[in-house]
Design a protein around this motif. Structure first.
Motif, mmCIF file in Angstrom:
data_model
loop_
_atom_site.group_PDB
_atom_site.id
_atom_site.type_symbol
_atom_site.label_atom_id
_atom_site.label_comp_id
_atom_site.label_asym_id
_atom_site.label_seq_id
_atom_site.Cartn_x
_atom_site.Cartn_y
_atom_site.Cartn_z
ATOM 1 N N VAL A 147 7.971 5.727 5.073
ATOM 2 C CA VAL A 147 7.556 6.223 3.763
ATOM 3 C C VAL A 147 6.040 6.401 3.762
ATOM 4 O O VAL A 147 5.299 5.575 4.314
ATOM 5 C CB VAL A 147 7.984 5.234 2.653
ATOM 6 N N LYS A 148 5.593 7.491 3.182
ATOM 7 C CA LYS A 148 4.168 7.798 3.156
ATOM 8 C C LYS A 148 3.406 6.701 2.419
ATOM 9 O O LYS A 148 3.780 6.299 1.315
ATOM 10 C CB LYS A 148 3.934 9.144 2.473
ATOM 11 N N LYS A 149 2.334 6.220 3.033
ATOM 12 C CA LYS A 149 1.529 5.164 2.430
ATOM 13 C C LYS A 149 0.274 5.727 1.780
ATOM 14 O O LYS A 149 -0.059 6.903 1.942
ATOM 15 C CB LYS A 149 1.148 4.114 3.487
ATOM 16 N N LYS A 150 -0.403 4.864 1.075
ATOM 17 C CA LYS A 150 -1.615 5.276 0.368
ATOM 18 C C LYS A 150 -2.737 5.537 1.356
ATOM 19 O O LYS A 150 -2.975 4.745 2.271
ATOM 20 C CB LYS A 150 -2.032 4.173 -0.618
ATOM 21 N N GLN A 151 -3.429 6.641 1.164
ATOM 22 C CA GLN A 151 -4.546 7.000 2.029
ATOM 23 C C GLN A 151 -5.853 6.673 1.319
ATOM 24 O O GLN A 151 -6.109 7.170 0.218
ATOM 25 C CB GLN A 151 -4.496 8.495 2.378
ATOM 26 N N GLU A 152 -6.648 5.825 1.954
ATOM 27 C CA GLU A 152 -7.920 5.406 1.363
ATOM 28 C C GLU A 152 -8.990 6.459 1.635
ATOM 29 O O GLU A 152 -9.918 6.253 2.413
ATOM 30 C CB GLU A 152 -8.343 4.043 1.936
ATOM 31 N N ALA A 153 -8.854 7.610 1.018
ATOM 32 C CA ALA A 153 -9.820 8.698 1.204
ATOM 33 C C ALA A 153 -10.777 8.738 0.013
ATOM 34 O O ALA A 153 -10.352 8.682 -1.141
ATOM 35 C CB ALA A 153 -9.097 10.033 1.332
ATOM 36 N N LYS A 154 -12.073 8.829 0.306
ATOM 37 C CA LYS A 154 -13.067 8.896 -0.746
ATOM 38 C C LYS A 154 -13.161 10.316 -1.284
ATOM 39 O O LYS A 154 -13.139 11.287 -0.537
ATOM 40 C CB LYS A 154 -14.433 8.441 -0.215
ATOM 41 N N ARG A 155 -13.250 10.409 -2.593
ATOM 42 C CA ARG A 155 -13.376 11.717 -3.214
ATOM 43 C C ARG A 155 -14.748 12.308 -2.907
ATOM 44 O O ARG A 155 -15.752 11.605 -2.856
ATOM 45 C CB ARG A 155 -13.193 11.600 -4.725
ATOM 46 N N HIS A 170 0.825 -1.215 0.000
ATOM 47 C CA HIS A 170 0.000 0.000 0.000
ATOM 48 C C HIS A 170 0.861 1.268 0.000
ATOM 49 O O HIS A 170 0.694 2.161 0.815
ATOM 50 C CB HIS A 170 -0.948 0.019 1.210
ATOM 51 N N ILE A 171 1.803 1.320 -0.949
ATOM 52 C CA ILE A 171 2.672 2.475 -1.066
ATOM 53 C C ILE A 171 1.881 3.659 -1.595
ATOM 54 O O ILE A 171 0.806 3.483 -2.196
ATOM 55 C CB ILE A 171 3.868 2.143 -1.991
ATOM 56 N N ASN A 172 2.380 4.878 -1.380
ATOM 57 C CA ASN A 172 1.629 6.057 -1.818
ATOM 58 C C ASN A 172 1.510 6.100 -3.342
ATOM 59 O O ASN A 172 2.276 5.462 -4.068
ATOM 60 C CB ASN A 172 2.262 7.334 -1.271
ATOM 61 N N GLU A 173 0.546 6.874 -3.797
ATOM 62 C CA GLU A 173 0.164 6.870 -5.215
ATOM 63 C C GLU A 173 1.296 7.321 -6.128
ATOM 64 O O GLU A 173 1.453 6.800 -7.238
ATOM 65 C CB GLU A 173 -1.060 7.765 -5.417
ATOM 66 N N LEU A 174 2.114 8.284 -5.679
ATOM 67 C CA LEU A 174 3.201 8.788 -6.519
ATOM 68 C C LEU A 174 4.221 7.701 -6.817
ATOM 69 O O LEU A 174 4.566 7.454 -7.983
ATOM 70 C CB LEU A 174 3.880 9.978 -5.831
ATOM 71 N N LEU A 175 4.719 7.016 -5.785
ATOM 72 C CA LEU A 175 5.720 5.972 -5.991
ATOM 73 C C LEU A 175 5.138 4.794 -6.767
ATOM 74 O O LEU A 175 5.816 4.194 -7.615
ATOM 75 C CB LEU A 175 6.263 5.504 -4.639
ATOM 76 N N HIS A 176 3.884 4.467 -6.479
ATOM 77 C CA HIS A 176 3.249 3.353 -7.188
ATOM 78 C C HIS A 176 3.139 3.652 -8.682
ATOM 79 O O HIS A 176 3.457 2.793 -9.518
ATOM 80 C CB HIS A 176 1.868 3.084 -6.593
ATOM 81 N N ILE A 177 2.722 4.865 -9.026
ATOM 82 C CA ILE A 177 2.535 5.178 -10.441
ATOM 83 C C ILE A 177 3.877 5.324 -11.150
ATOM 84 O O ILE A 177 3.995 5.035 -12.348
ATOM 85 C CB ILE A 177 1.683 6.466 -10.605
ATOM 86 N N LEU A 178 4.926 5.736 -10.427
ATOM 87 C CA LEU A 178 6.251 5.850 -11.045
ATOM 88 C C LEU A 178 6.809 4.474 -11.406
ATOM 89 O O LEU A 178 7.249 4.247 -12.541
ATOM 90 C CB LEU A 178 7.218 6.583 -10.097
#
Length: 638
Positions: free
Chosen positions: A492-500, A234-242
């Motif tokens: 390391v910052k992890k992914k936050q499951e926040a609803k839009r 569950h890594i943060n979105e930036l690192l995952h997409i890179l």
């Protein structure tokens, strides 16, 4: 009376003769069938044989034995292939089920590691049973059946906004980084193989071009392995997409380098013209794959305009058009992975505006199921293929390959990040660079590409396969098992499951328009300017062609609100009323009542149940809500 007596006359008798003759013939045939033994009546007449000159000769008499009727018979060869396929799928599903039933195990060991171990055990059991291990990870099976579902799932649900915002960084890692890794690993590996010429060994047979070919195969980051590991931590979105974006887009570089070095490995030389043609080939392979995928995506979106009366086949168009895009790209040796990514990303916004909510749910769960089973089978098959062999072990070659892969990855990420950070607003920190470098996992794509090599042209193919399997095992087991503790150790910052929310969407669109206006005032045509131009063109022309009805004119914010409203309504029904709805939504009993109405409608195999926001049903709900509110006002005033 005359007619009755006429049937006994000569004419009536004459008319009944053919009928009696036909009846007599039928009786004789039945008698013959009952008298002859079982099987003799259907056997050919062998009482006479014809000579070549045309004269018949009486056959020798022989006894016909009656065989007992088989009560039970076994014909495994008739169902062998689909039965074994079903067994493999069942094994993969049971392993995945068992893995998630043991939470302690899943918290320590990645799923991919356990699946490879299962494959090793299965292959070992087949060997112990004295049977030949089947070539389960055949290249055709992998590239045509197992890989497309995983890539389609990733492309269809790809987060477009972060992907496009980081496109420059992803391309740097995917193109320049892969080229650096390939030439660094291949060149230094060739240099190591030429050490100690006085002591001849098998490594001295390796030339520069086969080493560069091996370097191009082993350097590409594998999307299947990245997805399997990064989704668990569950890594943060930036690192995952890179990292994941790099693993998707480096396919074009890998394909070009693979075919270039394979073509000229036999010739032994590569000219400047060949290098120039290789650059052109890279552009053709990458852009051609994107173009093929975009064309099929537009065709899928256009077809979905006309499926309002046959909702049941809507998901089929998504799957078939996507697979056709992949096959068409592979037919012309273009990048099939980029074709699938482009097809899924292009079709999704238009297809989802046309299809029903049930079709959207079907697409979502079928893709997730299909990609999950394919991913599980790939890792199990890797273990089985490892047992199958054949292997050629060389300590020097294998150990140097692993070390060079790690060193090249670290140097490439650090060097490229130093350049990239000069142009990025949000800089990549040292922790980010470590995760990007450490997350460069290898997988089954490298194994399958090496498996395709011709042993006559590459006599050390078995050595290449052994080294690739070792690198895969090292990255999946060592790096895959330790990356989660390292992420937690480095905080390391992890992914936050926040609803839009609507508020977030309003502010996002407001900032986009604000930045576009600032760019226009400054006379700088940057990212936001061209994005705004593309959105205007999409709204003015493309949506009218690809989206049916009034939804083509619906503002983006309203469309988002309807989607969120529907999602929350479904969550409300599933949870029994525990979800808080926005104030603008209809009342809870009304929505529950509407869903009960939907469930009670008659079933038709060509027409699925309508959605609350389709075919005027939403107007009915709104009118009913207004009537209820009006009645409350009247009662309060009275």
């Amino acid at each position: 009376m005359a007619s009755r007596s006429g049937c006994h006359g000569p004419a009536g008798f004459a008319r009944s003769l053919p009928e009696r003759g036909l009846l007599l013939l039928v009786v004789l045939v039945l008698l013959e069938g009952s008298v002859l033994p079982l099987g003799a009546a259907s056997s050919p007449d062998t009482s006479h044989r014809e000579k070549p000159d045309g004269h018949s000769v009486a056959a020798e008499p022989h006894n016909i034995t009656k065989k007992p009727f088989p009560v039970l018979s076994i014909d495994y060869t008739h169902i062998q292939t689909p039965f074994e396929i079903s067994l493999w799928v069942l094994l993969a599903s049971l392993m995945k089920l068992g893995f998630h039933l043991i939470p302690r195990l899943s918290g320590i060991v990645p799923e991919s590691c356990l699946l490879i171990v299962v494959g090793l055990l299965v292959g070992g059991l087949i060997r112990l049973a004295g049977e030949k291990v089947p070539p389960v990870l055949d290249s055709r099976l992998f590239f045509l059946c197992l890989l497309p579902p995983i890539i389609l799932d990733a492309g269809y649900f790809l987060p477009i906004r972060p992907f496009m915002e980081n496109m420059g960084t992803i391309l740097m890692f995917a193109v320049v980084g892969t080229l650096w890794n390939a030439f660094f690993v291949g060149g230094l590996l060739y240099a190591v193989c030429q050490i100690q010429p006085d002591n001849p060994s098998i490594l001295h047979q390796l030339e520069l071009l086969p080493c560069l070919l091996f370097g191009s195969i082993i350097s590409a980051v594998d999307p299947v392995a990245v997805l399997a590991v990064f989704e668990e931590i569950h890594i943060n979105e930036l690192l995952h997409i890179l990292v994941f974006g790099e693993s998707l887009l480096n396919d074009a570089v890998t394909v070009v380098l693979y075919h270039l070095f394979e073509e000229f490995a036999g010739a032994g030389t590569v000219t400047v013209l060949d290098g120039f043609l290789g650059v052109i080939s890279f552009l053709v392979v990458s852009l051609g794959g994107v173009l093929v995928g975009a064309i099929y995506g537009i065709l899928a979106a256009f077809t979905s305009r006309f499926t309002s009366h046959t909702r049941v086949i809507e998901p089929l168009f998504v799957f078939v058009y996507s697979y056709m895009a992949y096959l068409s790209a592979e037919m012309f040796h273009l990048s099939g992975i980029m074709a699938l990514i482009a097809c899924g990303a292009v079709m999704r916004p238009y297809v989802e505006a046309n299809i029903s909510h049930k079709s959207h749910t079907t697409i979502k769960y079928f893709l997730k199921m299909w990609s999950s089973v394919s991913e599980t089978l790939i890792f199990i098959f890797l273990g089985v293929a490892t047992v199958d062999g054949p292997h050629s072990w060389n300590w020097t070659f294998v150990s140097v390959t692993v070390i060079l892969c790690l060193v090249a990855r670290v140097i490439g990420v650090v060097g490229l990040t130093y350049i990239i950070n000069k142009f990025r607003i949000v800089k990549l920190t040292t922790k980010d660079q470590f995760i990007v470098a450490y997350g460069g996992l290898r997988g089954a794509i490298a194994f399958s590409l090496c498996y395709l090599l011709d042993k006559d042209h590459f006599p050390l193919r078995e050595l290449f396969l052994t080294a690739i399997i070792t690198v895969i095992f090292f990255t999946v087991f060592v790096q895959g098992m330790t990356i989660k503790p390292l992420v937690e150790l480095l905080a390391v910052k992890k992914k936050q499951e926040a609803k839009r929310s609507i508020n977030e969407e309003i502010h996002t669109q407001f900032l986009d328009h604000l930045l576009t206006g600032i760019e226009d005032i400054c006379g700088h045509y940057g990212h936001h300017h061209w994005k705004d131009k593309l959105n205007r063109f999409n709204k003015k022309y493309v949506k009218k062609c690809l989206i049916a009805g009034e939804r083509s004119k619906e503002p983006q914010l309203i469309a988002f609100y309807h989607k969120m409203e529907m999602k929350q309504a479904i969550e409300l029904v599933e949870s029994g009323g525990g979800v808080k709805l926005p104030s603008a939504m209809p009342s809870t009993p009304l929505f529950i009542e509407s869903f009960f109405i939907l469930q009670l409608r008659s079933y038709n195999r060509h027409t699925l149940v309508a959605d609350p926001y389709e075919d005027g049903f939403s107007d009915l709900l709104l009118k009913k809500q207004r009537m209820i509110e009006l009645e409350k006002k009247v009662n309060n005033t009275s």
